[in-house]
Design a protein around this motif. Sequence first.
Motif, PDB file in Angstrom:
ATOM      1  N   ASN A 255       0.367  -6.615  -7.023  1.00 30.22           N
ATOM      2  CA  ASN A 255       0.028  -6.556  -5.595  1.00 30.22           C
ATOM      3  C   ASN A 255       0.270  -5.168  -5.002  1.00 30.22           C
ATOM      4  OD1 ASN A 255       2.821  -6.646  -5.765  1.00 30.22           O
ATOM      5  ND2 ASN A 255       3.080  -7.979  -3.983  1.00 30.22           N
ATOM      6  N   ILE A 256       0.428  -4.150  -5.857  1.00 32.07           N
ATOM      7  CA  ILE A 256       0.637  -2.772  -5.397  1.00 32.07           C
ATOM      8  C   ILE A 256      -0.653  -1.982  -5.565  1.00 32.07           C
ATOM      9  CG2 ILE A 256       1.892  -0.615  -5.764  1.00 32.07           C
ATOM     10  CD1 ILE A 256       4.247  -2.225  -6.781  1.00 32.07           C
ATOM     11  N   ARG A 257      -1.061  -1.283  -4.505  1.00 31.36           N
ATOM     12  CA  ARG A 257      -2.177  -0.345  -4.596  1.00 31.36           C
ATOM     13  C   ARG A 257      -1.676   1.033  -4.156  1.00 31.36           C
ATOM     14  NH1 ARG A 257      -6.905  -1.498  -1.348  1.00 31.36           N
ATOM     15  NH2 ARG A 257      -5.650  -2.716   0.105  1.00 31.36           N
ATOM     16  N   VAL A 258      -2.055   2.056  -4.917  1.00 29.23           N
ATOM     17  CA  VAL A 258      -1.542   3.410  -4.697  1.00 29.23           C
ATOM     18  C   VAL A 258      -2.705   4.342  -4.349  1.00 29.23           C
ATOM     19  CG1 VAL A 258      -0.226   5.319  -5.670  1.00 29.23           C
ATOM     20  CG2 VAL A 258       0.306   2.963  -6.352  1.00 29.23           C
ATOM     21  N   PHE A 259      -2.479   5.192  -3.339  1.00 25.48           N
ATOM     22  CA  PHE A 259      -3.477   6.176  -2.921  1.00 25.48           C
ATOM     23  C   PHE A 259      -2.800   7.534  -2.826  1.00 25.48           C
ATOM     24  CE2 PHE A 259      -4.620   2.021  -1.381  1.00 25.48           C
ATOM     25  CZ  PHE A 259      -5.942   1.908  -1.779  1.00 25.48           C
ATOM     26  N   PHE A 260      -3.584   8.596  -3.009  1.00 25.70           N
ATOM     27  CA  PHE A 260      -3.030   9.942  -3.073  1.00 25.70           C
ATOM     28  C   PHE A 260      -3.755  10.855  -2.089  1.00 25.70           C
ATOM     29  CE2 PHE A 260      -2.299   7.895  -7.115  1.00 25.70           C
ATOM     30  CZ  PHE A 260      -0.989   8.206  -7.399  1.00 25.70           C
TER      31      PHE A 260
ATOM     32  N   ILE B  51       0.865  -1.178   0.000  1.00 31.50           N
ATOM     33  CA  ILE B  51       0.000   0.000   0.000  1.00 31.50           C
ATOM     34  C   ILE B  51       0.902   1.229   0.000  1.00 31.50           C
ATOM     35  CG2 ILE B  51      -1.832   1.253   1.188  1.00 31.50           C
ATOM     36  CD1 ILE B  51      -2.673  -1.539   0.274  1.00 31.50           C
ATOM     37  N   VAL B  52       0.862   2.010  -1.073  1.00 30.79           N
ATOM     38  CA  VAL B  52       1.678   3.223  -1.174  1.00 30.79           C
ATOM     39  C   VAL B  52       0.751   4.432  -1.067  1.00 30.79           C
ATOM     40  CG1 VAL B  52       3.360   4.502  -2.542  1.00 30.79           C
ATOM     41  CG2 VAL B  52       3.263   2.002  -2.708  1.00 30.79           C
ATOM     42  N   VAL B  53       1.079   5.352  -0.165  1.00 27.59           N
ATOM     43  CA  VAL B  53       0.280   6.565   0.001  1.00 27.59           C
ATOM     44  C   VAL B  53       1.169   7.765  -0.299  1.00 27.59           C
ATOM     45  CG1 VAL B  53      -1.144   7.942   1.549  1.00 27.59           C
ATOM     46  CG2 VAL B  53      -1.127   5.446   1.771  1.00 27.59           C
ATOM     47  N   ASP B  54       0.884   8.438  -1.423  1.00 24.88           N
ATOM     48  CA  ASP B  54       1.641   9.641  -1.780  1.00 24.88           C
ATOM     49  C   ASP B  54       1.069  10.829  -1.027  1.00 24.88           C
ATOM     50  OD1 ASP B  54       3.630  11.033  -3.611  1.00 24.88           O
ATOM     51  OD2 ASP B  54       1.784  12.166  -3.971  1.00 24.88           O
ATOM     52  N   ASP B  55       1.939  11.536  -0.304  1.00 26.34           N
ATOM     53  CA  ASP B  55       1.504  12.621   0.576  1.00 26.34           C
ATOM     54  C   ASP B  55       1.740  13.982  -0.069  1.00 26.34           C
ATOM     55  OD1 ASP B  55       0.425  13.624   2.971  1.00 26.34           O
ATOM     56  OD2 ASP B  55       2.416  13.882   3.851  1.00 26.34           O
ATOM     57  N   GLY B  56       1.261  14.139  -1.303  1.00 25.65           N
ATOM     58  CA  GLY B  56       1.371  15.431  -1.973  1.00 25.65           C
ATOM     59  C   GLY B  56       2.750  15.724  -2.520  1.00 25.65           C
ATOM     60  N   SER B  57       3.445  14.725  -3.045  1.00 27.73           N
ATOM     61  CA  SER B  57       4.799  14.920  -3.567  1.00 27.73           C
ATOM     62  C   SER B  57       4.814  15.908  -4.731  1.00 27.73           C
ATOM     63  CB  SER B  57       5.393  13.580  -4.032  1.00 27.73           C
ATOM     64  OG  SER B  57       5.554  12.692  -2.960  1.00 27.73           O
ATOM     65  N   THR B  58       5.946  16.616  -4.872  1.00 26.39           N
ATOM     66  CA  THR B  58       6.098  17.619  -5.931  1.00 26.39           C
ATOM     67  C   THR B  58       7.357  17.406  -6.768  1.00 26.39           C
ATOM     68  OG1 THR B  58       7.261  19.108  -4.400  1.00 26.39           O
ATOM     69  CG2 THR B  58       4.868  19.379  -4.587  1.00 26.39           C
ATOM     70  N   ASP B  59       8.033  16.261  -6.580  1.00 24.16           N
ATOM     71  CA  ASP B  59       9.321  16.043  -7.245  1.00 24.16           C
ATOM     72  C   ASP B  59       9.270  14.988  -8.345  1.00 24.16           C
ATOM     73  OD1 ASP B  59       8.962  13.775  -5.717  1.00 24.16           O
ATOM     74  OD2 ASP B  59      11.083  13.623  -5.140  1.00 24.16           O
ATOM     75  N   GLY B  60       8.082  14.623  -8.779  1.00 23.49           N
ATOM     76  CA  GLY B  60       7.943  13.572  -9.776  1.00 23.49           C
ATOM     77  C   GLY B  60       7.520  12.237  -9.199  1.00 23.49           C
ATOM     78  N   THR B  61       7.542  12.109  -7.854  1.00 25.65           N
ATOM     79  CA  THR B  61       7.091  10.870  -7.227  1.00 25.65           C
ATOM     80  C   THR B  61       5.636  10.588  -7.569  1.00 25.65           C
ATOM     81  OG1 THR B  61       8.620  11.205  -5.372  1.00 25.65           O
ATOM     82  CG2 THR B  61       6.812   9.661  -5.033  1.00 25.65           C
ATOM     83  N   GLY B  62       4.802  11.625  -7.487  1.00 23.65           N
ATOM     84  CA  GLY B  62       3.381  11.457  -7.765  1.00 23.65           C
ATOM     85  C   GLY B  62       3.126  10.977  -9.183  1.00 23.65           C
ATOM     86  N   GLU B  63       3.868  11.528 -10.143  1.00 27.19           N
ATOM     87  CA  GLU B  63       3.693  11.121 -11.534  1.00 27.19           C
ATOM     88  C   GLU B  63       4.085   9.652 -11.733  1.00 27.19           C
ATOM     89  OE1 GLU B  63       3.817  15.472 -11.377  1.00 27.19           O
ATOM     90  OE2 GLU B  63       4.993  13.868 -10.477  1.00 27.19           O
ATOM     91  N   PHE B  64       5.172   9.232 -11.100  1.00 25.38           N
ATOM     92  CA  PHE B  64       5.581   7.832 -11.181  1.00 25.38           C
ATOM     93  C   PHE B  64       4.512   6.923 -10.587  1.00 25.38           C
ATOM     94  CE2 PHE B  64       7.564   4.214  -8.955  1.00 25.38           C
ATOM     95  CZ  PHE B  64       8.023   3.502 -10.055  1.00 25.38           C
ATOM     96  N   LEU B  65       3.971   7.309  -9.435  1.00 28.91           N
ATOM     97  CA  LEU B  65       2.947   6.492  -8.791  1.00 28.91           C
ATOM     98  C   LEU B  65       1.634   6.521  -9.574  1.00 28.91           C
ATOM     99  CD1 LEU B  65       3.687   7.357  -5.056  1.00 28.91           C
ATOM    100  CD2 LEU B  65       4.257   5.244  -6.283  1.00 28.91           C
TER     101      LEU B  65
END
Length: 253
Positions: A81-86, A40-54
Motif C-alpha cells: 500500500n506504499i507508493r513512492v514519488f520523486f 504516499i511518500v514524496v522524496d524531495d531530492g534527498s542526498t543522504d541515502g533516503t532516495g536510494e532506500f525509497l
Amino acid sequence: MGEGGSRPKLSVVIPVYNERATIEELLRRVQAVEIEKEIIVVDDGSTDGTGEFLQMLARIPQQSPTVPTPPPAGSLLRTDNIRVFFQDRNRGKGAALRRGFKEAQGEIILVQDADLEYDPRDYHQLLEPTERGMADVVFGSRFLGGPHRVLFFWHYVGNRFLTILSDMFTDLNLSDVSAGYKVFRREVLQQIELREDGFAFDAEVTAKVARGGWRVYEVPISYWGRTYAEGKKITWRDGIKVFYCILRYNLFG
C-alpha cells in the motif's frame, strides 16, 4: 484505488528530505496503525541515502505484501500500500505536499512528517471529527495537553506569535498553526489552489481553509521534538517567510 476500484479510506502523505535515519521506522509505525490506508511518500531530492532506500521500495511489485529491509533494521515492512514519488530536485515541503495531494486517492488526506516528532498512534483522534461528520479539516495541536518533549523556548514564543497573528486575520481560534499534523477531506484540497513551496504551506492553507468557510477542528497530539543536531530543519528564516505569507494570503488573497 482500493479493492474493486473503490477509494481507500485514508491517504497518508509523507514529504521526505534527508531522513534516512528515520524514514524506515516511520513507515513501520504508520503501517502499525490499524486503519485502511495508502501511503504516499514524496522524496524531495534527498542526498543522504533516503532516495536510494525509497527507490528500493519503488521497485518492489505491489503484489508483494512485505519485504525485508536493509540493515540496521533488517525486518519485514509492508509495502503493497506504499507508493513512492520523486521530485527532480529539492523544492521544499509545500511543493512535495502538492505532489502528494495530487497522487492521493483517499477520501481523507493526512499530512505526516518523515521524522519521528509526530506519533502515528494519534491518527484515530485526528480522524474522529471527520469520521463523525463534524469537520472538514482537523489540525493537531502540540499545546492542548498532549505529552511533548520540552525544547526551544524561543521557538515556542515565535509559534505563539505567528498563530495569534494568523488567528487575528482568519478569525479562527487555533492554538498551533504550524503543527505538522493536518487532516483534510478530499474535496477541501480539490477546491484550494496551493502555491507555497516551503514551510509556509501551513500559513497559506490555514488562510485558504478559513476563507473557504470549511469546518475546522483542533485536537491534542503528542510531540517528540528533536534538536538541530538530531536533524531539525526549520529556522528563523522560515519564520519570517511564514509571517510574510500570513499577511499575503489573508490581506491579498
